[in-house]
Design an enzyme around this catalytic site. Sequence first.
Site, mmCIF file in Angstrom:
data_model
loop_
_atom_site.group_PDB
_atom_site.id
_atom_site.type_symbol
_atom_site.label_atom_id
_atom_site.label_comp_id
_atom_site.label_asym_id
_atom_site.label_seq_id
_atom_site.Cartn_x
_atom_site.Cartn_y
_atom_site.Cartn_z
ATOM 1 N N HIS A 43 0.412 -0.790 -0.305
ATOM 2 C CA HIS A 43 -0.331 -0.219 0.371
ATOM 3 C C HIS A 43 0.546 1.272 0.485
ATOM 4 C CE1 HIS A 43 0.658 0.956 4.178
ATOM 5 N NE2 HIS A 43 0.753 -0.259 4.669
ATOM 6 N N CYS A 75 2.562 -4.720 6.557
ATOM 7 C CA CYS A 75 2.318 -4.372 5.508
ATOM 8 C C CYS A 75 3.637 -4.432 5.394
ATOM 9 C CB CYS A 75 0.784 -3.702 4.973
ATOM 10 S SG CYS A 75 -0.492 -4.953 5.885
#
Length: 553
Positions: free
Chosen positions: A456, A475
């Site tokens: 992301h 992440c």
Amino acid sequence: MKYRFLRDNLTIALVLFSLFACHRKRVLREKEIVKDVRQLSEVIPENIAERLEYIVDNEDVMEDSVPALRGGALTYFYQQTSNNPVWSSEGVLDPQADSLLFYVSHADESGLNPAIYHNAALAQAMKRLKEDDAARKDAALWAQVDVLMTDAFMKMASHLRFGIAPRDSITLRRDSVYSDTLLANYLTTALHQHIVGATLRSQEPQQKGYEQLKSAWINFKGKYSEMKWDSLPVSYTDTPAFRQQLINRLAQSGHLDTSGGHGADTAILKKGIRAFQKEFNMYEDGQAGKKTVQALNKTFRDWSAQVAVNMDRWRKLPDTLPERFIMVNVPGYRMELWDSGSVALTSKIIVGAPRTRTPLLNSRMTNFIMYPYWRVPFSITIKEMLPAIKRDRAYLAKKSLEIIDRDGNAINPDSVNWSRMSKNYFPYVLRQMDGLENSLGIMKFNFMNKYAVYLHDTNNRGLFSNAYRALSHGCVRVQQWDSLAMYLTKGDARHPRDSMRMWLANGNKKQIDIQRSVPIYLRYFTAEGRDGRIVFHEDIYGEDKVLRKIMGM
């Protein structure tokens, strides 16, 4: 009573003697000299048979104290030859033996330890055969050489193909071991067709990344393998004595030129430190900080082991990767999108901190979302956000957080009894609303995995300028998120580039399904080859240490 005592003790003694006799190591003939080399063919098979029995009795450890790949594989192979030698004939070494000996002595260039392929014993045997006329008539020596070479070939073929470390959860090869039959066939064919070297080379990974690392490692080895350097004290202060030690250390590895007598000059010393930091991919501040001193204290063997474990990691990948794929190198803080054999896109990344590691995995990227919500993981909610909310209810508004109940509805924060909330009772989900302040930024790239991680954008893009970027909760934050999105939809008529730009500019919340899902591999490479030189990375999760222990490096 006395008779029973004597009888029982006699029985115990007989049992112990029997056990000892069964496990007693077979004694090998040290030499068996024949009068004429033509007689070797008659005597060597007996000596080979004796050695095969010795290996079985000795739990697969060979006469040079190095374990065989598998005693059964050796026995099977020599059953096909009636225990006749395959690496020599009538006192003359087969030319293919030279190919094998070269590969064994240069095993470290492929990330392997020459010692486990009987390098010392074979080198000593070759010296005897070259210098001693009697040795060339020694059937025991020729038998030793034959069995050691056969095991060296089998073991090296297996290790070059599958690696030394065992298969793990992300290994993509379907097989992980060669059968005795296949190894025997490989060796028989290699000897008959005179392609021992080519056969071994064919076992190595054909991936471009592996080839680049191997080539860079050979260059590094050529530069540093013969160098010796001193260690610096782990605990130190910036004193004249330490500075002199630092000068000497940098001069020993060629990073500081002291021939002009200016080594102690501060500017010159900083230049030398920066030269070292640049070569070993460290933050170039010109200061001898803790990490720099630790790197200066690494031995050549340490660098060799770091390369070896990374070569082993390449051996867990398949022979052929897809035409298009994404490779995320966690400790390298780098994402690469490969297309048709070359890198089409690179990006800096931010990965999980050591306490919240980014997992290593294989998956396929299926879609990405513009202006996504962030569903806060339970662990972050309880450990970080709940204490902050209890201290200050305004924290929710500052972080654009919504409270979602079990039915998926947003509820009023004032309706929650926050004093009752804990890790044992929290029947809600925190969701961060989309927008520029969202922790996921503007784009979220999804791929199936059990860890609930994804790639992301981020609302804290300044962190990409940091040298150390193990900072996330697991992440992977991608600096070039927009370029990645555009590349993934290239040629897709459903999502023209102009429309994508317009949606982004207008803040449209959209899910874009990728026309052809893209394989993605999250991997851990702390050494890479780039432009003929090795790029080392910090072992941020300590994975190299674990693998070095497994591999005995």
